[in-house]
Design an enzyme around this catalytic site. Structure first.
Site, short mmCIF file in Angstrom:
data_model
loop_
_atom_site.label_atom_id
_atom_site.label_comp_id
_atom_site.label_asym_id
_atom_site.label_seq_id
_atom_site.Cartn_x
_atom_site.Cartn_y
_atom_site.Cartn_z
N HIS A 70 0.92 -1.15 0.24
CA HIS A 70 -0.07 0.05 -0.04
C HIS A 70 0.80 1.35 0.03
O HIS A 70 0.55 2.25 -0.82
CB HIS A 70 -0.63 -0.08 1.18
CG HIS A 70 -1.86 1.35 1.55
ND1 HIS A 70 -3.21 1.14 0.98
CD2 HIS A 70 -1.34 2.63 1.97
CE1 HIS A 70 -3.34 2.43 1.23
NE2 HIS A 70 -2.82 3.24 1.79
N GLU A 71 1.86 1.17 1.02
CA GLU A 71 2.63 2.47 1.06
C GLU A 71 3.54 2.90 -0.14
O GLU A 71 3.86 3.86 -0.62
CB GLU A 71 3.36 2.38 2.35
CG GLU A 71 2.56 2.44 3.59
CD GLU A 71 1.78 3.51 3.80
OE1 GLU A 71 1.85 4.89 2.94
OE2 GLU A 71 0.40 3.46 4.27
N HIS A 97 1.64 4.41 -2.93
CA HIS A 97 1.79 5.94 -2.79
C HIS A 97 3.28 6.36 -3.45
O HIS A 97 3.19 7.42 -3.85
CB HIS A 97 1.60 6.25 -1.20
CG HIS A 97 0.38 6.42 -0.72
ND1 HIS A 97 -0.83 7.10 -1.08
CD2 HIS A 97 -0.11 5.80 0.22
CE1 HIS A 97 -1.53 6.95 -0.75
NE2 HIS A 97 -1.61 6.14 0.51
N HIS A 144 3.26 6.84 -7.07
CA HIS A 144 2.57 8.11 -7.27
C HIS A 144 3.37 9.18 -7.32
O HIS A 144 3.40 10.19 -8.18
CB HIS A 144 1.24 8.19 -6.68
CG HIS A 144 0.23 9.24 -7.01
ND1 HIS A 144 -0.95 9.29 -6.28
CD2 HIS A 144 -0.08 9.62 -8.33
CE1 HIS A 144 -1.63 10.03 -6.78
NE2 HIS A 144 -1.01 10.43 -8.03
#
Length: 670
Positions: free
Chosen positions: A461-462, A465, A468
Site C-alpha cells: 500500500h505505502e 503511494h 504515485h
C-alpha cells in the site's frame, strides 16, 4: 560554520545530509528560512510590475525553497524518530507556521495580484497545467480566507494558529500513551504464542529495558498478541490499554482537544460562508457533498454489518465451547477469528509468517514496479536519520527517476501507523528535480523480520503511494505526485495492494525464512482463498470510524465528541464485540491535522475505484498487461493534480465505477 540545513547539499542526489544535522540546527535554520520566505512573499506582493503568471504564480511556486528544505527534514525525523527536543521544536514551530500561512493567505496585495491574473486567465495563453495551477492557487486563497476583512480576517488567523497547536498536542499525547505503556509477560504468559510473537515481545522488552518480554501498543505486536494469546485476562488488559490511548486523563488526554478542534473547524467554515465544516472540506473532493459520502458508506455498511453479525454468532459458539459463558467481547474477536480461520481454511498465521520475510516482500514490491513500469532499484550507501533506514536509487532505461527511502521497523520514538511522504517532490520548474520519497512503517523487528499478511499488504500500500510520487511527470511541484483530491490519493496505494495477491508474485517471493523453499501451492491457495476472511469485522470497524468522522463535521460541532460517538454507533447498531478502528481520542487521521477530517471515508471511495481499476488488468488477461500499465501511468500516476480526479479516472477506464466491484472484492456481494 554554515548551518547544514541552509547550505547547498552536495550529497548524492541532494539527499539531506543527515549525518551533519543536529537538533540544534533546526531552530536557527527555521527562523532564517521563515524570514526568507516572508521577504520573498513581500517582494511578490509589492512588485510594481503588472501582475502576470510568471511574476506572481510562478514566483510563488519558487518562493519558500529554503523553508521547504528545513521542514522536509524536520517533519520526517519528528514523526519517525521523535525525542523530547524535537517534540518541543514541533510545539514551537506549529503555531509559527500556522501564523505564517495565515499571514500569506490574508495578504490583500498578494491576493489582489492573484485575482488579477485569475480574471485575465482567458487571455494569457496558458498551458492546461498552468491554468490548473492558477485555479488551485486562487481557490486556495479564497478558501484560506483571503477575501475576509476586519474582525473575520483576524479571527481566521487565530483559528488556524490554535488548530495547529491542537494538532501537534493530539499527536504528541497519543505518542506518549503508546510509548509509555507496556505489559510485562512472565514465561508462563507466553504459552500458546507462536515464535514470531514471542520474539517480537522479547525484542520489545529489550527496547524498554524491561528485563523480559513485553506487549506494547505497537499494532504489529498487540494485534498478533490478541490473535494468539489463550489468556483471556491478558487479552482484556492489553485491549483496554489499546482502547484507552488518548483517554487516560491527565496531560495526555485528547478528548478536550477533539472538542475544541471540532468547534474551531465549524467556526472556520462559517466564517467562509459554509453551513458546516464537511460542506467546506468536501467541496474540493471527488465526493463533493456529505450526502454522497453517506450514501457510499451506508451502501457498504448494511452488508458488512450483516456479515459481521453472522460471524460474531459463530465466534460466540466457539467461545462457549471453550467453557466461557457470556457475550463475545472486543478482546475475544481476533483470538476466535484466528482459530476459525485455521479451522475453516487450514491457514495458520504462525506457519504462514516465515514465508513473508520483509526483505523478500520489499523485493516483490520492487519487482512488480519493474514489470509494470520498467523501474529499477539500486541500493545506496548514504547517511540517513536512523540506522534502520535504507535508500535506493530508482532508474528507468538508465535515467534517474527518484530516490526511495524505507524505514520499516517499530521503535519507541516513532508514531504509530504507516505513511508515505516526499522529502522533495518531482518538478521541472524552475529546474528539473527528481523526488525523494520515504515509506515509514511499524513492523516488528526480527532476524529475519517476518510480516503478517496484513503487514505485507501495508508495505505494498505505502509503496503504491511512493509510485504515485516517483512516476509523477508534471512541471510544477504544487501539483506533482500525491497533490490530488484526498478521496483520490488512496487509489494508487490501494490498487497496488492487488499485486501482492497475484499468485505468481507470491510463488516467487514468498519463500521460507529458513529453508528458502517457495510457499507450497496448497498454502498459496489457502492464502488467496482466505483473502476475504473476516471482512465483515474489518469493514464494520472502518466504516464506523468514517461515519463518526462525518457526523462530527456534518452539522453543529458536538460539545462532547465522546457522547456523539456513542450516539452514532448506537444509531448504526454497532456490534458490541467490534470497536471503531480509530476511536475519537486516538483518531490521528482526523485530529492530528486537517488531512482526513471529514475525509476518512476516502479510503473506501478510493477502494471503489481500485477494485474497478484492477478489473481492467483482469479484462486484459494479465495483471502485468503492458498496455493497461501504460494507461495507468499516463492517466493517473504521472499526472498528479493537473486534472480533476474524476476526469483522470474516466480517461483511464472510460467511465466512473460503481460500488459493485468493491462489494465483490470484499466478499460482501449478495
Amino acid at each position: 560554520m554554515t548551518n547544514p540545513l541552509l547550505a547547498d547539499w552536495t550529497t548524492p542526489f541532494e539527499i539531506a545530509p543527515f549525518d551533519a544535522i543536529s537538533d540544534d540546527d533546526f531552530a536557527p535554520a527555521f527562523e532564517v528560512a521563515l524570514a526568507e520566505h516572508k521577504a520573498e512573499i513581500a517582494a511578490i506582493a509589492d512588485n510594481p510590475e503588472a501582475p502576470n503568471f510568471a511574476n506572481t504564480i510562478e514566483a510563488m511556486e519558487v518562493a519558500g525553497g529554503a523553508l521547504d528544505k528545513v521542514l522536509s527534514v524536520f517533519f520526517s525525523v519528528a514523526g519517525a524518530e521523535s525525542n523530547p527536543a524535537r517534540q518541543e521544536l514541533q510545539r514551537e514551530f506549529s503555531p509559527k507556521l500556522a501564523a505564517h500561512g495565515a499571514e500569506i493567505s490574508s495578504n490583500k496585495a498578494l491576493f489582489g495580484r492573484i485575482a488579477t491574473v485569475w480574471e485575465a486567465r482567458d487571455s494569457l495563453d496558458l498551458s492546461a497545467e498552468q491554468q490548473r495551477v492558477l485555479m488551485l492557487t486562487h481557490r486556495g486563497f479564497v478558501r484560506g480566507g483571503a477575501a475576509l476583512e476586519g474582525d473575520a480576517d483576524a479571527r481566521m488567523k487565530e483559528i488556524k494558529s490554535r488548530l495547529a497547536v491542537l494538532g501537534t498536542e493530539f499527536t504528541q499525547n497519543l505518542l506518549a500513551d503508546e510509548r509509555d505503556w507496556f505489559m510485562e509477560l512472565a514465561e508462563d504468559d507466553l504459552e500458546g504464542l507462536p515464535a514470531f510473537v514471542v520474539d517480537a515481545a522479547r525484542a520489545a522488552g529489550e527496547e524498554k529495558s524491561a528485563g523480559g518480554p513485553v506487549v506494547t501498543l505497537s499494532r504489529s505486536l498487540i494485534v498478533p498478541f490478541l490473535q494468539f494469546s489463550p489468556r483471556r485476562d491478558l487479552r482484556e488488559k492489553a485491549f483496554a490499554a489499546w482502547a484507552a490511548r488518548g483517554a487516560n486523563g491527565g496531560e495526555t488526554d485528547n478528548r478536550g482537544i477533539a472538542a475544541e478542534t471540532l468547534a474551531l473547524r465549524e467556526e472556520r467554515a462559517k466564517l467562509l460562508g459554509y453551513d458546516c465544516f464537511a460542506d467546506f472540506k468536501l467541496e474540493t473532493e471527488m465526493a463533493k457533498t456529505p450526502a454522497a459520502v453517506r450514501e457510499l458508506l451506508m451502501a457498504v455498511w448494511e452488508p458488512a454489518k450483516a456479515r459481521a453479525e453472522a460471524d460474531g454468532a459463530v465466534l460466540t459458539e466457539m467461545m462457549h465451547a471453550d467453557g466461557i459463558n457470556g457475550d463475545l467481547e472486543p478482546w475475544d474477536w481476533r483470538y476466535y477469528a484466528e482459530k476459525r480461520r485455521k479451522a475453516e481454511h487450514d491457514l495458520d498465521e504462525a506457519a504462514l509468517k516465515p514465508y513473508l520475510q520483509l526483505e523478500r516482500m520489499i523485493e516483490a514490491s520492487f519487482a512488480c514496479a519493474t514489470r509494470l513500469f520498467g523501474l529499477e532499484f539500486k541500493e545506496l550507501d548514504v547517511p540517513l536519520y536512523h540506522e534502520d533506514c535504507r535508500a535506493w536509487e530508482v532508474t528507468r532505461d538508465g535515467d534517474h527517476v527518484a530516490v526511495f527511502i524505507g524505514d520499516y521497523f517499530a521503535r519507541g520514538g516513532k508514531r504509530s501507523g504507516a505513511w508515505c511522504s516526499a522529502m522533495r517532490g518531482q518538478a521541472k520548474f524552475p529546474k528539473v528535480q527528481g523526488p525523494v520519497v520515504i515509506n515509514v512503517c511499524n513492523f516488528a523487528k526480527g532476524d529475519p523480520a517476518l510480516l503478517s499478511y496484513d503487514d505485507a499488504r501495508t508495505l505494498f500500500h505505502e509503496f503504491g503511494h511512493a509510485l504515485h510520487q516517483m512516476l509523477s511527470n508534471v512541471t510544477y511541484e504544487s501539483v506533482s505526485g500525491t497533490s490530488v483530491a484526498r478521496d483520490f490519493v488512496e487509489l494508487p496505494s490501494q490498487l497496488y495492494e492487488h499485486w501482492l495477491e497475484v499468485p505468481e508474485v507470491l510463488a516467487e517471493y514468498a519463500t521460507h525464512a529458513e529453508t528458502g523453499a517457495p510457499m507450497p501451492e496448497a498454502m498459496l491457495k489457502k492464502v488467496l482463498g482466505a483473502a476475504n476472511f473476516d471482512q465483515g469485522f474489518a469493514t464494520v470497524e472502518y466504516v464506523a470510524s468514517a461515519l463518526v468522522d462525518l457526523a462530527f463535521h456534518e452539522g453543529d460541532a458536538p460539545a462532547d465528541p465522546m457522547a456523539k460517538q456513542t450516539e452514532v454507533l448506537a444509531s448504526l447498531g454497532m456490534p458490541r464485540a467490534i470497536t471503531m478502528r480509530h476511536a475519537t481520542p486516538q483518531f490521528a487521521h482526523v485530529f492530528a491535522g486537517d488531512g482526513y477530517s471529514s475525509g476518512y471515508y476516502s479510503y473506501m471511495w478510493s477502494e471503489v475505484m481500485d477494485a474497478d481499476a484492477f478489473e481492467a488488468f483482469e479484462e486484459a488477461g494479465s495483471p502485468f498487461d503492458a498496455a493497461t500499465a501504460k494507461a495507468l501511468e499516463t492517466h493517473i500516476l504521472s499526472t498528479g493534480g493537473t486534472v480533476e480526479a474524476d476526469e483522470l479516472y474516466k480517461r483511464f477506464r472510460g467511465r466512473l465505477p460503481g460500488v459493485e466491484a468493491l462489494l465483490k472484492g470484499r466478499g460482501l456481494a449478495a
